[in-house]
Design a protein around this motif. Structure first.
Motif, PDB file in Angstrom:
ATOM      1  N   LEU A  24     -39.260  -1.125  28.335  1.00  0.00           N
ATOM      2  CA  LEU A  24     -40.578  -1.716  28.556  1.00  0.00           C
ATOM      3  C   LEU A  24     -40.684  -2.158  30.017  1.00  0.00           C
ATOM      4  O   LEU A  24     -39.765  -2.790  30.555  1.00  0.00           O
ATOM      5  CB  LEU A  24     -40.794  -2.917  27.640  1.00  0.00           C
ATOM      6  CG  LEU A  24     -40.843  -2.657  26.140  1.00  0.00           C
ATOM      7  CD1 LEU A  24     -41.084  -3.959  25.387  1.00  0.00           C
ATOM      8  CD2 LEU A  24     -41.916  -1.640  25.782  1.00  0.00           C
ATOM      9  N   ASN A  25     -41.832  -1.858  30.627  1.00  0.00           N
ATOM     10  CA  ASN A  25     -42.057  -2.353  31.973  1.00  0.00           C
ATOM     11  C   ASN A  25     -42.633  -3.772  31.911  1.00  0.00           C
ATOM     12  O   ASN A  25     -42.736  -4.368  30.839  1.00  0.00           O
ATOM     13  CB  ASN A  25     -42.950  -1.403  32.774  1.00  0.00           C
ATOM     14  CG  ASN A  25     -44.355  -1.260  32.184  1.00  0.00           C
ATOM     15  OD1 ASN A  25     -44.800  -2.093  31.383  1.00  0.00           O
ATOM     16  ND2 ASN A  25     -45.062  -0.221  32.594  1.00  0.00           N
ATOM     17  N   GLY A  26     -43.032  -4.317  33.044  1.00  0.00           N
ATOM     18  CA  GLY A  26     -43.511  -5.694  33.094  1.00  0.00           C
ATOM     19  C   GLY A  26     -44.769  -5.933  32.305  1.00  0.00           C
ATOM     20  O   GLY A  26     -45.087  -7.073  31.941  1.00  0.00           O
ATOM     21  N   SER A  27     -45.521  -4.862  32.000  1.00  0.00           N
ATOM     22  CA  SER A  27     -46.753  -4.975  31.211  1.00  0.00           C
ATOM     23  C   SER A  27     -46.525  -4.716  29.731  1.00  0.00           C
ATOM     24  O   SER A  27     -47.475  -4.674  28.950  1.00  0.00           O
ATOM     25  CB  SER A  27     -47.804  -3.990  31.751  1.00  0.00           C
ATOM     26  OG  SER A  27     -48.102  -4.256  33.113  1.00  0.00           O
ATOM     27  N   GLY A  28     -45.258  -4.525  29.346  1.00  0.00           N
ATOM     28  CA  GLY A  28     -44.951  -4.268  27.940  1.00  0.00           C
ATOM     29  C   GLY A  28     -45.228  -2.846  27.513  1.00  0.00           C
ATOM     30  O   GLY A  28     -45.264  -2.548  26.314  1.00  0.00           O
ATOM     31  N   VAL A  29     -45.407  -1.931  28.471  1.00  0.00           N
ATOM     32  CA  VAL A  29     -45.681  -0.526  28.183  1.00  0.00           C
ATOM     33  C   VAL A  29     -44.363   0.251  28.214  1.00  0.00           C
ATOM     34  O   VAL A  29     -43.557   0.069  29.138  1.00  0.00           O
ATOM     35  CB  VAL A  29     -46.671   0.066  29.207  1.00  0.00           C
ATOM     36  CG1 VAL A  29     -46.880   1.557  28.983  1.00  0.00           C
ATOM     37  CG2 VAL A  29     -48.004  -0.674  29.136  1.00  0.00           C
ATOM     38  N   PRO A  30     -44.109   1.117  27.230  1.00  0.00           N
ATOM     39  CA  PRO A  30     -42.850   1.860  27.228  1.00  0.00           C
ATOM     40  C   PRO A  30     -42.783   2.900  28.341  1.00  0.00           C
ATOM     41  O   PRO A  30     -43.770   3.566  28.656  1.00  0.00           O
ATOM     42  CB  PRO A  30     -42.822   2.525  25.854  1.00  0.00           C
ATOM     43  CG  PRO A  30     -44.235   2.539  25.390  1.00  0.00           C
ATOM     44  CD  PRO A  30     -44.900   1.362  26.008  1.00  0.00           C
ATOM     45  N   VAL A  31     -41.600   2.992  28.918  1.00  0.00           N
ATOM     46  CA  VAL A  31     -41.316   3.964  29.969  1.00  0.00           C
ATOM     47  C   VAL A  31     -40.113   4.782  29.534  1.00  0.00           C
ATOM     48  O   VAL A  31     -39.095   4.225  29.091  1.00  0.00           O
ATOM     49  CB  VAL A  31     -41.017   3.267  31.313  1.00  0.00           C
ATOM     50  CG1 VAL A  31     -40.692   4.294  32.395  1.00  0.00           C
ATOM     51  CG2 VAL A  31     -42.190   2.392  31.737  1.00  0.00           C
TER      52      VAL A  31
END
Length: 475
Positions: A151-158
């Motif tokens: 998860l990145n800082g916005s909570g979006v999976p990478v």
């Protein structure tokens, strides 16, 4: 409704018709370093190996607790387990390539950085990559790539891929929405993402990350589920916005074909949870009854369903044989009047359902199939004398072969039973006499038992190490 003849990749929207999903590809930088090998781990021991996580008293407090680091170990019968993770790494999860050439794990280090570390099994050398500004959720290791979902800082999976030998970046992709589970198929060639809140579905080919195209129309009613073997998945789809119209669709990524595999013949009022058999031959689901719950097993090749039903009873799948020929099913009264479940073996070829012979006097805690024959390793407590044992049993004849008595009764709900791939060794947990303490008392230890007849039992986990029994990989 989008026409089924169109062969584009579409996103399923809950409560909306299918629309085209546009994905943005983002490439991020990694920091690559070479670190010294923890220790040589060459040699395979006798009859396979097991990888596991363990925690020791790394801070010297005299107590093993969450303040201590977790390490990755490998061991087996005739081979004491060794730590193969770096000394400064606090490991969170790991994966091993199918050929056991590499192991990969994510961890934190004293600086606070999150890392991916790739271990060459032959010599223990390590390759470290810093996973900057992300929180790892999963790691999957294959012979040609290690894939990390974070998860990145916005909570979006990478999703990020790395070359195992060098740690060099292969490719990366940032998905669109938070709360999107991302899963990689067991063959390492496809990745699937599905957002339940939006119904957004995407499948990407690895390592290129190109969209996979297939015709699919309707409304999502259940989450997709990967086949454990073939590059295909199943998903509940309805032609209307109602669960009542749910049809199980089979999406084959090799051919791009979408097949309506199964239409439930019972009222669908809640989302169905589909589950695959280990060889990918069957889909199982809970089938509602007037009282209790039954089971439905759908043959993936034919679409035919077999029901296991008895009113007033709860039926649950305990474990499958590795070839999908047999499935162990538990049956217990739905009203809670019985303390112990009765275990049955269902033959998917003949349709026969028979109680497992020889277990009438046992409370069973754990069991596992040997891969090459209908043989179960079981941990159970004899209700007559209270002794907890590990034994092998032929479920069709009831022939019983004891292996080990005296397993700690407190482990009845937690000890694993894991076979090696060659069927020679069974791994299990039991109590230790270690001097170090944990919040639950003396640490439990991991043992290996020779299942070929010699009845050799060896402790393989190091002294004063607490084993995570939920994270074991055997080879």
């Amino acid at each position: 409704m989008i026409a089924g003849s169109m062969t584009r990749k579409y996103a399923l929207r809950r409560g909306m018709v299918l629309t085209l999903l546009t994905l943005l590809l983002a490439v991020s930088l990694t920091v690559q370093t070479q670190v010294a090998a923890a220790q040589s781990i060459a040699g395979q021991g006798v009859g396979g190996i097991v990888f596991f996580l363990g925690r020791s008293d790394t801070d010297g407090s005299g107590l093993i607790d969450p303040a201590d680091n977790i390490a990755l170990y490998v061991g087996g019968l005739g081979r004491q387990a060794q730590r193969i993770s770096a000394e400064d790494a606090n490991v969170s999860q790991f994966s091993v390539t199918p050929d056991t050439t590499f192991a990969a794990y994510t961890a934190t280090v004293p600086s606070g950085a999150t890392i991916l570390e790739i271990v060459a099994i032959a010599n223990g050398s390590l390759r470290r990559v810093e996973l900057s500004e992300t929180t790892p959720l999963s790691v999957d290791a294959f012979s040609d790539a290690v894939w990390v979902v974070a998860l990145n800082g916005s909570g979006v999976p990478v999703l990020r891929g790395f070359e195992p030998a060098s740690g060099a970046s292969i490719n990366s992709h940032t998905f669109r929405n938070p709360g999107t589970p991302v899963t990689i198929h067991s063959n390492g060639r496809f990745v699937l993402a599905f957002n339940e809140a939006t119904g957004g579905l995407s499948v990407l080919r690895l390592p290129s990350l190109e969209l996979v195209q297939f015709p699919l129309s309707g409304f999502s009613t259940t989450a997709p589920s990967w086949s454990p073997t073939e590059p295909r998945f199943v998903m509940g789809v309805s032609g209307t916005q109602s669960l009542a119209g749910t049809i199980l669709n089979d999406i084959n990524l090799n051919t791009g074909a979408v097949t309506q595999l199964y239409t439930p013949d019972f009222p669908v009022t809640v989302p169905i949870l589909w589950d695959w058999s280990p060889a990918g031959g069957f889909i199982s689901m809970v089938r509602p009854q007037t009282s209790g719950r039954g089971l439905e097993l759908v043959n993936v090749q034919t679409g035919q369903a077999s029901s296991v039903l008895e009113e007033g009873q709860n039926h649950d799948i305990v474990t499958w044989s590795n070839d999908d020929r047999y499935v162990v099913i538990s049956r217990i009264a739905a009203d809670g009047s019985a303390q112990d479940a009765t275990l049955f073996v269902f033959d998917t070829t003949s349709g026969a359902l028979n109680p497992i012979a020889g277990l009438e006097n046992y409370t069973v805690a754990a069991l596992g199939w040997r891969q090459d024959q209908p043989l179960l390793a079981i941990i159970g407590q004899n209700r007559s004398n209270g002794v907890v044992s590990l034994f092998m049993i032929e479920p069709l004849s009831g022939a019983n072969n004891p292996i080990f008595d005296g397993i700690d009764a407190t482990l009845l709900r937690s000890s694993p039973v894991r076979w090696t791939a060659d069927g020679r060794v069974v791994f299990f947990a039991s109590s230790s006499n270690d001097a170090v303490l944990t919040s639950a008392g003396t640490p439990i230890a991991l043992y290996a038992a020779d299942a070929t007849g010699s009845q050799v039992i060896e402790r393989i986990s190091p002294v004063n190490v607490v084993v995570d029994l939920l994270k074991l990989e055997t080879r």
